[in-house]
Scaffold this active site. Structure first.
Site, PDB file in Angstrom:
ATOM      1  N   GLU A   1       0.830  -1.213   0.000  1.00  0.00           N
ATOM      2  CA  GLU A   1       0.000   0.000   0.000  1.00  0.00           C
ATOM      3  C   GLU A   1       0.862   1.261   0.000  1.00  0.00           C
ATOM      4  O   GLU A   1       0.530   2.247  -0.657  1.00  0.00           O
ATOM      5  CB  GLU A   1      -0.953  -0.033   1.197  1.00  0.00           C
TER       6      GLU A   1
ATOM      7  N   GLU B   1      -3.922  -9.760   3.226  1.00  0.00           N
ATOM      8  CA  GLU B   1      -4.775  -9.407   4.378  1.00  0.00           C
ATOM      9  C   GLU B   1      -5.861 -10.432   4.675  1.00  0.00           C
ATOM     10  O   GLU B   1      -6.170 -10.698   5.839  1.00  0.00           O
ATOM     11  CB  GLU B   1      -5.422  -8.032   4.168  1.00  0.00           C
TER      12      GLU B   1
END
Ligand code: NAI
Length: 692
Positions: free
Chosen positions: A104, A124
């Site tokens: 990210e 995730e």
């Protein structure tokens, strides 16, 4: 600047170096350091910045030591936005893994350079979450929804070249990351490149077909797990709203998931993966060297074990009874290696095969450091094999058995070196299944156990220590919950109702489907073996014996609990008369799926508590890991012991006691469970007290 992030200059270029050993975790110091570095970059006269990582990783995910502590500013989404908003261009130069939060941050930069060997992805969902710092909104803006839908629900990642292909990075380079980063930055300056903010890119096109297909796939695959479907929702948000609203919605989904028991289950499983190999008795014990493995028996398991060793780069000598069997084993292993090539797990098939020696003479094992026996499940045959191994193996070699049920102590008596004997219980297919039960017998030396754990790591398996008993941890517990299923049939449930309820709970298969797959002859043989010592109060599934005599052995004969066309089964109602006969005049009742699940799970947990109470499993967490990796227990539930803690041990014990009123033999409560309830403690408490 914090110590974890350095700010350097090379001419016009600012280098922002993340140095937070050992894994460059995205802890508070890194977040704050990145923030301050961006502030400094804004103020000085550098014209472009390159963010890069020191060590093996570009930048890791969340810092697990911060789990459970209150979040501290700056939060990761804000850090990514802070980078993105820079008025001067920012490059991420990625040389190693950039997964989760690390990815990210890279997407927050304006340009991305990946060195060969880099990996970008979003794991995730493996922790019950979705990307929570803009990943689900930025990735589809760069790549379109297709690659994001491939990656995010699966928790997947891509290599540098794949990342280039899908538009996740802009350039791939080889060599030194700092040099390559500087070169790219200077190229960008020469081209007068402006900041190119991912969040400002246009919204990705909504592709209804792709979303339908992804939802259909993951509804089936996830079996009740919510995070993969939530990841799809988040990607869809990117196609429907502007970036800022998308970020807010992503955050909302992320925070909702944070609160779910599924997330707790995933975290439990994640930490247990690490705790399970931490055994106090192995502290400071060095494993023995393993450079050459012998495998005895090349059937289903032997061939799989040999494949697993070869894939890990270990030379294997496999001994079979005769030339024909040795040849067959070689063919099976070759097929396994071919399949590994197809799956991208192996490059050099012929080179790997060159490390396999298939023989019929035990003398070829003289040089082996470890011999793993996988011959028929028969004490006489195994003792004979171990006596032979004792004569040919060099001193210090380890003698292991892959027995499913037999007494490893008794097997050890047929050798002159019981200290070198251990159980290595692999699961089928042995080159695929992650679990390895390490069965430590009465006289097994500590360094032999340590070697087994080291071997598991080398084979990329998860090892669980077990003590000697019939079926060790997993198969003993399995026998009990299978027993609960048989009892429910006698009380009025159908095998198909039970299978459906167990699948609805999240297991990939119900017990009867599983039986059909494994072959119903296995259960029959086990019942025969145990007949002489069976307690008269035990229940025998006589319908299963009748099915065996009909030749209905499951998938391999096209008929079992189901009738098969290919691998698809429909209920085989011809077994109902056998079941009716077994029920006799027992009172019948109907079961809801929830009742079925509760009985099945309660039987699992009660036996598991006995296994822990007797010291066969060191802690409840060892049972959880065993059921997760060997028996398809859904990871998002963490394991049966965590499930029991969530249900509440007092209520579970009360149910067990109520069922014991009509079936005291089967439902005898575990002493450990009674003790925990009396003391107001949980399995989690027991784990805490017994983990270093
Ligand atoms: P299998 O019947 O497929 O293979 C046994 C092999 O051993 C045969 O190829 C046979 O020719 C060979 N063999 C027998 N005696 C021998 C000897 N004296 N010397 C050399 N080779 C000999 O059986 P499978 O399923 O591979 O099981 C092997 C062992 O693994 C058993 O102890 C079983 O309980 C255990 N096991 C089986 C699992 C399964 O799912 N099939 C799972 C975990 C353990």
């Amino acid at each position: 600047m914090t110590k974890a992030v350095r700010y350097e200059r090379d001419g016009d270029v600012a280098l922002i170096v993340i140095a937070n050993p050992p894994v460059n975790a995205l802890g508070h110091a890194v977040r704050e350091g990145l923030w301050q570095a961006m502030d400094r970059f804004a103020q000085d006269d550098a014209r472009i910045a390159v963010i890069l990582g020191q060590g093996k990783l570009f930048l890791g995910g969340a810092d697990i030591s911060e789990f459970g502590t209150p979040p501290r500013e700056p939060h990761l989404p804000d850090v990514c936005t802070h980078i993105e908003r820079s008025a001067k261009p920012v490059v991420a130069a990625i040389h190693g893994p950039a997964l989760g939060g690390g990815c990210e941050v890279a997407l927050g930069a304006h340009y991305r350079l990946a060195m060969e060997g880099a990996r970008l992805g979003f794991p995730e969902v493996l922790l019950g979450l979705i990307p929570g710092a803009g990943g689900s909104q930025r990735m589809p803006r760069l790549t379109g929804v297709g690659p994001a839908l491939d990656m995010m629900p699966a928790g997947g990642s891509v290599s540098a070249s794949e990342a280039l292909k899908i538009g996740l990075v802009d350039r791939v380079a080889t060599g030194d990351v700092r040099e390559a980063g500087l070169a790219y930055a200077r190229d960008l300056l020469d081209a007068a490149a402006e900041p190119r903010r991912t969040g400002a890119l246009s919204r990705p096109t909504h592709d209804a077909e792709a979303f339908d297909a992804a939802r259909a796939l993951w509804t089936k695959k996830s079996r009740g797990e919510v995070a993969p479907l939530a990841a799809i929702d988040a990607v869809e948000v990117a196609t429907r709203t502007d970036f800022d609203a998308g970020i807010k919605e992503e955050r909302r989904i992320f925070l909702d998931l944070m609160q779910t028991p599924q997330r707790a289950g995933m975290i439990h499983a994640f930490f247990n993966d690490r705790k399970v190999s931490k055994l106090p008795e192995l502290n400071g014990v060095s494993p023995r060297e393993i450079a050459h493995v012998g495998v005895i028996g090349g059937g289903t398991m032997g061939a799989g074990i040999a494949t697993a060793c070869l894939l890990a780069g270990l030379p294997v000598t496999l001994v079979e009874r005769d030339e024909a069997a040795a040849k067959k084993a070689r063919t099976t292993i070759t097929g396994n290696l071919d399949a590994a090539v197809k799956r991208g797990k192996l490059k050099d098939r012929d080179g790997t095969l060159a490390h396999l020696n298939t023989v019929t003479d035990y003398a070829a094992l003289g040089d082996a450091d470890l011999a793993i026996e996988a011959v028929f499940e028969d004490m006489g045959v195994k003792k004979d094999v171990f006596a032979r191994l004792d004569t040919v193996l060099k001193p210090g070699a380890i003698l292991a058995t892959n027995t499913s049920y037999l007494d490893v102590n008794e097997i050890a008596t047929s050798t002159s070196r019981p200290g070198d004997v251990i159980g290595l219980h692999f699961f089928s297919p042995a080159h695929v299944m992650k679990l390895l039960e390490v069965v430590v017998a009465g006289q097994t030396a500590a360094d032999v156990t340590a070697t087994a754990f080291a071997l598991a790591k080398r084979l990329k398996k998860t090892a669980v220590k077990a003590g000697v008993c019939d079926g060790f941890i997993g198969n003993r517990i399995l026998a009990t919950y299978r027993g609960a299923a048989d009892r429910m049939i006698l009380d009025g449930a159908s095998p198909w109702e039970i299978d459906a309820a167990i699948k609805a709970f999240g297991l990939p298969m119900g017990p009867f489907e599983m039986g059909d797959l494994a072959g119903l002859d296995i259960g029959f043989m086990t019942r025969q073996r145990k007949a002489a010592t069976r307690d008269p109060r035990d229940v025998v599934p006589t319908w299963a014996d009748a099915m065996y005599h009909e030749g209905w052995l499951g998938q391999k004969t096209g008929r079992g609990y189901y009738t098969y066309e290919g691998r698809k089964g429909t209920p085989n109602e011809a077994i109902l008369p056998f079941i009716e006969e077994a029920r006799g005049d027992r009172p019948q009742r109907s079961f809801t799926p929830e009742e079925i699940q509760r009985r099945y799970l309660a039987a699992m947990v009660n036996e598991a508590a006995k296994v822990v109470g007797e010291g066969i499993a060191a802690r409840p967490l060892d049972v959880d890991v065993t059921l997760l990796y060997g028996y398809g227990f859904p990871r998002w539930r963490g394991g049966p012991m965590l499930w029991a803690d969530h249900e509440g041990l007092p209520a579970l014990l009360a149910d067990i006691k109520a069922w014991a009123e009509t079936d005291p033999y089967f439902w005898e409560p575990s002493a450990l469970l009674e003790q925990l309830v009396a003391e107001g403690r949980s399995f989690a408490d027991l784990n805490k007290e017994n983990v270093q």
